[in-house]
Design a protein around this motif. Structure first.
Motif, PDB file in Angstrom:
ATOM      1  N   GLY A   1       0.825  -1.204   0.000  1.00 48.20           N
ATOM      2  CA  GLY A   1       0.000   0.000   0.000  1.00 48.20           C
ATOM      3  C   GLY A   1       0.859   1.254   0.000  1.00 48.20           C
ATOM      4  O   GLY A   1       2.020   1.240   0.393  1.00 48.20           O
ATOM      5  N   ALA A   2       0.260   2.341  -0.461  1.00 43.53           N
ATOM      6  CA  ALA A   2       0.966   3.630  -0.530  1.00 43.53           C
ATOM      7  C   ALA A   2       0.533   4.484   0.654  1.00 43.53           C
ATOM      8  O   ALA A   2      -0.541   4.272   1.198  1.00 43.53           O
ATOM      9  N   PRO A   3       1.341   5.424   1.013  1.00 44.10           N
ATOM     10  CA  PRO A   3       2.682   5.767   0.504  1.00 44.10           C
ATOM     11  C   PRO A   3       3.768   4.952   1.212  1.00 44.10           C
ATOM     12  O   PRO A   3       3.576   4.465   2.318  1.00 44.10           O
ATOM     13  N   ILE A   4       4.896   4.846   0.547  1.00 44.81           N
ATOM     14  CA  ILE A   4       6.047   4.078   1.031  1.00 44.81           C
ATOM     15  C   ILE A   4       7.287   4.955   0.995  1.00 44.81           C
ATOM     16  O   ILE A   4       7.475   5.737   0.074  1.00 44.81           O
ATOM     17  N   GLU A   5       8.132   4.808   2.000  1.00 45.85           N
ATOM     18  CA  GLU A   5       9.505   5.311   1.921  1.00 45.85           C
ATOM     19  C   GLU A   5      10.400   4.166   2.362  1.00 45.85           C
ATOM     20  O   GLU A   5       9.937   3.216   2.996  1.00 45.85           O
ATOM     21  N   PHE A   6      11.656   4.238   1.979  1.00 47.84           N
ATOM     22  CA  PHE A   6      12.577   3.137   2.245  1.00 47.84           C
ATOM     23  C   PHE A   6      13.692   3.543   3.188  1.00 47.84           C
ATOM     24  O   PHE A   6      14.213   4.653   3.119  1.00 47.84           O
TER      25      PHE A   6
END
Length: 152
Positions: free
Chosen positions: A48-53
């Motif tokens: 699912g969004a949003p994603i950061e790494f």
């Protein structure tokens, strides 16, 4: 004597294996952003969004790259795996996976990076399969392939 030592040092440097030539793109660089942007849709489809790494390992050599990442929500919030699209579709089972970890093998296609192979939540080093060695050996961590660089 000093000239001989310098000549020996230069010869040893030339004989060093090319496997150690990978680099890690620095934070804020366009290359690092391109690699994260290539992985983001894969993670967002499942998590699912949003994603950061959070980047644990990022290696680039020529037209190939490897990334070991952890996906999180913006600001560092962990991902509730039971609330993800992948879980709702029956594609993932949080009991049998390593959370929101993501490993990616990339290739550059023209000016764009493409995530060719990836896994989310893998509990093994799937990229250790010898089938990946002919292309990704210069960036694979560990000693899975002859000439692979060591793990950090």
């Amino acid at each position: 004597m000093r000239k001989r030592i310098l000549a020996l040092a230069a010869a040893l440097a030339l004989a060093a294996p090319a496997a150690f030539a990978w680099t890690e793109p620095p934070r804020g660089s366009a290359l690092r952003a391109d690699l994260m942007d290539a992985a983001r849709p894969l993670a967002e489809r499942v998590l699912g969004a949003p994603i950061e790494f959070v980047v644990h390992d990022l290696r680039v050599e020529g037209d190939v790259a490897f990334a070991a990442l952890v996906a999180q929500r913006p600001g560092g919030a962990p991902i509730d795996m039971l609330a993800t699209p992948g879980y709702r579709r029956g594609e993932i089972d949080p009991q049998f996976m390593d959370g929101s970890t993501l490993q990616v093998l990339y290739r550059r296609s023209g000016r764009q990076w493409v995530a060719v192979e990836h896994a989310i939540g893998a509990t093994d080093a799937w990229y250790a399969d010898p089938v990946f060695c002919p292309i990704w050996a210069p960036v694979l961590p560990g000693d899975f392939c002859p000439g692979s660089p060591p793990m950090k």
